[in-house]
Scaffold this motif. Structure first.
Motif, PDB file in Angstrom:
ATOM      1  N   LEU A 127       0.861  -1.190   0.000  1.00 26.31           N
ATOM      2  CA  LEU A 127       0.000   0.000   0.000  1.00 26.31           C
ATOM      3  C   LEU A 127       0.894   1.236   0.000  1.00 26.31           C
ATOM      4  O   LEU A 127       1.443   1.618   1.035  1.00 26.31           O
ATOM      5  CB  LEU A 127      -0.919  -0.004   1.223  1.00 26.31           C
ATOM      6  N   PHE A 128       1.057   1.834  -1.176  1.00 28.11           N
ATOM      7  CA  PHE A 128       1.853   3.045  -1.309  1.00 28.11           C
ATOM      8  C   PHE A 128       0.958   4.248  -1.009  1.00 28.11           C
ATOM      9  O   PHE A 128      -0.117   4.404  -1.600  1.00 28.11           O
ATOM     10  CB  PHE A 128       2.409   3.184  -2.722  1.00 28.11           C
ATOM     11  N   ILE A 129       1.418   5.099  -0.095  1.00 28.02           N
ATOM     12  CA  ILE A 129       0.700   6.339   0.191  1.00 28.02           C
ATOM     13  C   ILE A 129       1.685   7.493   0.251  1.00 28.02           C
ATOM     14  O   ILE A 129       2.862   7.311   0.576  1.00 28.02           O
ATOM     15  CB  ILE A 129      -0.110   6.271   1.507  1.00 28.02           C
ATOM     16  N   ASP A 130       1.198   8.682  -0.052  1.00 30.56           N
ATOM     17  CA  ASP A 130       2.007   9.884   0.113  1.00 30.56           C
ATOM     18  C   ASP A 130       2.010  10.294   1.579  1.00 30.56           C
ATOM     19  O   ASP A 130       1.109   9.931   2.349  1.00 30.56           O
ATOM     20  CB  ASP A 130       1.452  11.026  -0.743  1.00 30.56           C
ATOM     21  N   ALA A 131       3.003  11.072   1.959  1.00 31.61           N
ATOM     22  CA  ALA A 131       3.145  11.469   3.356  1.00 31.61           C
ATOM     23  C   ALA A 131       2.026  12.391   3.832  1.00 31.61           C
ATOM     24  O   ALA A 131       1.823  12.544   5.047  1.00 31.61           O
ATOM     25  CB  ALA A 131       4.498  12.134   3.581  1.00 31.61           C
ATOM     26  N   ASP A 132       1.302  13.014   2.905  1.00 25.41           N
ATOM     27  CA  ASP A 132       0.190  13.880   3.303  1.00 25.41           C
ATOM     28  C   ASP A 132      -1.149  13.148   3.372  1.00 25.41           C
ATOM     29  O   ASP A 132      -2.188  13.764   3.555  1.00 25.41           O
ATOM     30  CB  ASP A 132       0.083  15.100   2.388  1.00 25.41           C
ATOM     31  N   VAL A 133      -1.129  11.821   3.248  1.00 24.13           N
ATOM     32  CA  VAL A 133      -2.341  11.003   3.323  1.00 24.13           C
ATOM     33  C   VAL A 133      -2.535  10.506   4.752  1.00 24.13           C
ATOM     34  O   VAL A 133      -1.580  10.099   5.420  1.00 24.13           O
ATOM     35  CB  VAL A 133      -2.259   9.813   2.351  1.00 24.13           C
ATOM     36  N   ARG A 134      -3.785  10.541   5.212  1.00 22.81           N
ATOM     37  CA  ARG A 134      -4.152  10.014   6.522  1.00 22.81           C
ATOM     38  C   ARG A 134      -5.154   8.883   6.322  1.00 22.81           C
ATOM     39  O   ARG A 134      -6.303   9.118   5.924  1.00 22.81           O
ATOM     40  CB  ARG A 134      -4.777  11.102   7.403  1.00 22.81           C
ATOM     41  N   LEU A 135      -4.728   7.657   6.568  1.00 22.56           N
ATOM     42  CA  LEU A 135      -5.596   6.499   6.395  1.00 22.56           C
ATOM     43  C   LEU A 135      -6.630   6.420   7.510  1.00 22.56           C
ATOM     44  O   LEU A 135      -6.329   6.694   8.673  1.00 22.56           O
ATOM     45  CB  LEU A 135      -4.768   5.221   6.396  1.00 22.56           C
ATOM     46  N   GLN A 202      -1.762   9.031  -4.827  1.00 28.03           N
ATOM     47  CA  GLN A 202      -1.760   9.290  -3.383  1.00 28.03           C
ATOM     48  C   GLN A 202      -1.981   8.016  -2.576  1.00 28.03           C
ATOM     49  O   GLN A 202      -1.533   7.919  -1.426  1.00 28.03           O
ATOM     50  CB  GLN A 202      -2.854  10.295  -3.030  1.00 28.03           C
ATOM     51  N   MET A 203      -2.681   7.032  -3.166  1.00 25.44           N
ATOM     52  CA  MET A 203      -3.039   5.812  -2.432  1.00 25.44           C
ATOM     53  C   MET A 203      -3.256   4.676  -3.421  1.00 25.44           C
ATOM     54  O   MET A 203      -4.258   4.641  -4.126  1.00 25.44           O
ATOM     55  CB  MET A 203      -4.311   6.058  -1.602  1.00 25.44           C
ATOM     56  N   MET A 204      -2.313   3.751  -3.494  1.00 23.44           N
ATOM     57  CA  MET A 204      -2.412   2.627  -4.414  1.00 23.44           C
ATOM     58  C   MET A 204      -1.999   1.355  -3.686  1.00 23.44           C
ATOM     59  O   MET A 204      -0.911   1.293  -3.111  1.00 23.44           O
ATOM     60  CB  MET A 204      -1.518   2.826  -5.631  1.00 23.44           C
ATOM     61  N   MET A 205      -2.859   0.334  -3.722  1.00 21.32           N
ATOM     62  CA  MET A 205      -2.516  -0.967  -3.155  1.00 21.32           C
ATOM     63  C   MET A 205      -2.309  -1.972  -4.281  1.00 21.32           C
ATOM     64  O   MET A 205      -3.161  -2.110  -5.163  1.00 21.32           O
ATOM     65  CB  MET A 205      -3.586  -1.484  -2.203  1.00 21.32           C
ATOM     66  N   PHE A 206      -1.176  -2.673  -4.231  1.00 16.13           N
ATOM     67  CA  PHE A 206      -0.838  -3.703  -5.199  1.00 16.13           C
ATOM     68  C   PHE A 206      -0.846  -5.068  -4.530  1.00 16.13           C
ATOM     69  O   PHE A 206      -0.407  -5.211  -3.374  1.00 16.13           O
ATOM     70  CB  PHE A 206       0.564  -3.487  -5.774  1.00 16.13           C
ATOM     71  N   GLU A 207      -1.287  -6.086  -5.258  1.00 16.38           N
ATOM     72  CA  GLU A 207      -1.015  -7.462  -4.872  1.00 16.38           C
ATOM     73  C   GLU A 207       0.434  -7.725  -5.256  1.00 16.38           C
ATOM     74  O   GLU A 207       0.848  -7.426  -6.371  1.00 16.38           O
ATOM     75  CB  GLU A 207      -1.970  -8.402  -5.602  1.00 16.38           C
ATOM     76  N   GLY A 248     -14.031   7.639   2.035  1.00 19.02           N
ATOM     77  CA  GLY A 248     -14.198   7.016   3.334  1.00 19.02           C
ATOM     78  C   GLY A 248     -13.003   6.195   3.770  1.00 19.02           C
ATOM     79  O   GLY A 248     -13.017   5.591   4.841  1.00 19.02           O
ATOM     80  N   VAL A 249     -11.969   6.172   2.944  1.00 19.69           N
ATOM     81  CA  VAL A 249     -10.794   5.346   3.197  1.00 19.69           C
ATOM     82  C   VAL A 249      -9.628   6.174   3.730  1.00 19.69           C
ATOM     83  O   VAL A 249      -8.853   5.711   4.573  1.00 19.69           O
ATOM     84  CB  VAL A 249     -10.363   4.608   1.909  1.00 19.69           C
ATOM     85  N   ALA A 250      -9.499   7.402   3.247  1.00 21.12           N
ATOM     86  CA  ALA A 250      -8.361   8.241   3.632  1.00 21.12           C
ATOM     87  C   ALA A 250      -8.691   9.697   3.354  1.00 21.12           C
ATOM     88  O   ALA A 250      -9.639  10.018   2.621  1.00 21.12           O
ATOM     89  CB  ALA A 250      -7.109   7.831   2.853  1.00 21.12           C
ATOM     90  N   THR A 251      -7.901  10.592   3.941  1.00 23.13           N
ATOM     91  CA  THR A 251      -7.972  12.017   3.635  1.00 23.13           C
ATOM     92  C   THR A 251      -6.597  12.494   3.210  1.00 23.13           C
ATOM     93  O   THR A 251      -5.581  11.864   3.514  1.00 23.13           O
ATOM     94  CB  THR A 251      -8.433  12.845   4.847  1.00 23.13           C
ATOM     95  N   CYS A 252      -6.576  13.624   2.506  1.00 19.76           N
ATOM     96  CA  CYS A 252      -5.309  14.170   2.045  1.00 19.76           C
ATOM     97  C   CYS A 252      -5.461  15.667   1.824  1.00 19.76           C
ATOM     98  O   CYS A 252      -6.455  16.104   1.238  1.00 19.76           O
ATOM     99  CB  CYS A 252      -4.875  13.497   0.737  1.00 19.76           C
ATOM    100  N   ARG A 253      -4.488  16.415   2.285  1.00 11.89           N
ATOM    101  CA  ARG A 253      -4.402  17.817   1.899  1.00 11.89           C
ATOM    102  C   ARG A 253      -3.178  17.954   1.007  1.00 11.89           C
ATOM    103  O   ARG A 253      -2.033  17.987   1.475  1.00 11.89           O
ATOM    104  CB  ARG A 253      -4.305  18.756   3.099  1.00 11.89           C
ATOM    105  N   MET A 254      -3.418  18.019  -0.287  1.00 10.42           N
ATOM    106  CA  MET A 254      -2.341  17.998  -1.259  1.00 10.42           C
ATOM    107  C   MET A 254      -1.462  19.234  -1.191  1.00 10.42           C
ATOM    108  O   MET A 254      -0.226  19.152  -1.218  1.00 10.42           O
ATOM    109  CB  MET A 254      -2.910  17.892  -2.680  1.00 10.42           C
ATOM    110  N   TYR A 255      -2.101  20.400  -1.177  1.00  4.17           N
ATOM    111  CA  TYR A 255      -1.386  21.665  -1.283  1.00  4.17           C
ATOM    112  C   TYR A 255      -1.921  22.654  -0.260  1.00  4.17           C
ATOM    113  O   TYR A 255      -2.975  22.448   0.334  1.00  4.17           O
ATOM    114  CB  TYR A 255      -1.511  22.222  -2.704  1.00  4.17           C
ATOM    115  N   ARG A 256      -1.188  23.750  -0.089  1.00  4.55           N
ATOM    116  CA  ARG A 256      -1.564  24.743   0.910  1.00  4.55           C
ATOM    117  C   ARG A 256      -2.012  26.069   0.296  1.00  4.55           C
ATOM    118  O   ARG A 256      -2.623  26.884   0.965  1.00  4.55           O
ATOM    119  CB  ARG A 256      -0.390  25.016   1.858  1.00  4.55           C
TER     120      ARG A 256
END
Length: 367
Positions: A127-135, A202-207, A248-256
């Motif tokens: 599960l690759f996520i960016d550092a600004d993602v909140r699962l 921002q959020m990708m899950m691979f098998e 419903g899975v995660a939140t993200c604030r990409m930019y300011r």
């Protein structure tokens, strides 16, 4: 003649409105039971993310319903990011910090960091996520369960986008508008064709097996747009990919702010719409449906066209749980999106390189 133009605007607006209504019914949140023996490796590439990394790790470590490990790749940070990760890792053995080697020639920074993360991972799912993602607490379980249920090689979704400034409000909402209003099937697996694939970086899950079978991030080492390119690559190699409702899975604030958003979207525009052949078409499609009708009022066709596109935008905003005030900025958002794309194309034709996180990258060849 103006009546003919109004009918054209009407026709251009029907397409996203109708397709969006279908996609909003098709695309739902992830569902399914976690497979036996699953271990989700939550993989986070981080370069100068001191303001984000602690919150990201806290949310990742709060996962429920599935075994996890968390691996952070520090990619040459200068702001204390690795120190924060080391402190958290000392208190929780599920966290590991790895250091990125020097960036090799021909790689983009994020692709290189993600490739090295995959090498360090022990899980059955990446599960690759960016550092600004909140699962959300059950994000990893829900995504891995959905992947097993649908027999997917990749599952992705757009997190709920947090927007607090007008600069975010006139840029970020276009992600969901384009995905819902202009991608047949909304990225669901049944569409199968690589051209109908999509993902959100921002959020990708691979098998794990599917990821390794296609060569992982090494197969896309130059890209800045892995969400799109990876989904297409996997489908081309016979793997199923799917977009789920990610709010419903995660939140993200990409930019300011606007400047940061402009630079961020500019960096990967050349791998999206900003091509010499594609961008003129996209300009007609987007401006014709979302902007042109304003100039054709009071023709009833123009009024209905505007009602359809604003209705679509309202429905997407509600589903994606984006701020309602951004709906009023919708025409500006379309105009800004086209300005970003045309700027990227002109810069490419002039031989300019795009930069991100202190690095400059040559744009892909024009097509």
């Amino acid at each position: 003649m103006s009546l003919d133009y109004a009918w054209i605007a009407f026709a251009l607006a029907i397409f996203p409105a109708a397709l969006g209504a279908i996609n909003l019914r098709l695309v739902r949140g992830p569902q399914g039971a976690v497979p036996d023996g699953a271990l989700v490796s939550i993989l986070i590439p981080a370069r100068d993310e001191a303001t984000n990394i602690e919150g990201c790790l806290a949310a990742a470590l709060a996962q429920q319903g599935v075994a996890i490990e968390v691996v952070v790749m520090d990619d040459g940070s200068t702001d204390g990011t690795p120190d924060i990760v080391r402190r958290i890792a000392a208190a929780d053995p599920r966290v590991r910090l790895v250091e990125a080697p020097a960036l090799p020639e021909g790689w983009s920074g994020k692709m290189h960091a993600c490739a090295r993360l995959a090498e360090a991972a022990r899980g059955t799912h990446f599960l690759f996520i960016d550092a600004d993602v909140r699962l959300e607490p059950r994000a990893a379980a829900a995504l891995s369960g959905h992947m097993a249920r649908q027999r997917l090689g990749l599952v992705s979704g757009v997190p709920r986008q947090v927007m607090l400034t007008w600069g975010e409000g006139v840029t970020v909402p276009m992600i969901n508008l384009l995905l819902v209003g202009y991608l047949p099937g909304g990225g669901r697996a049944f569409t199968r064709h690589p051209g109908f694939a999509a993902g959100c970086g921002q959020m990708m899950m691979f098998e794990r097996g599917a990821y390794e079978a296609v060569g992982g991030h090494g197969a896309l080492r130059t890209t800045l747009h892995d969400g799109l390119k990876f989904a297409r690559l996997l489908r081309a190699r016979g793997h199923r990919t799917e977009i789920v409702e990610g709010s419903g899975v995660a939140t993200c604030r990409m930019y300011r702010d606007f400047a940061e958003a402009w630079r961020g979207f500019l960096k990967n525009a050349r791998e999206g719409m900003a091509t010499p052949v594609g961008l003129p078409v996209w300009t007609v499609v987007l401006a014709g449906a979302h902007l042109w009708p304003f100039f054709l009022l009071p023709a009833w066709q123009a009024a209905i066209a505007l009602a359809m596109v604003f209705g679509l935008r309202m429905a997407i905003t509600r589903r994606a749980r984006e701020p309602s005030w951004t709906i009023l900025l919708h025409p500006v958002a379309v105009l800004v999106a086209l300005a970003i794309q045309w700027t990227a194309l002109v810069r490419f034709l002039m031989g300019r390189k795009e930069g991100w996180k202190g690095r400059a990258y040559a744009a892909p060849e024009a097509t």
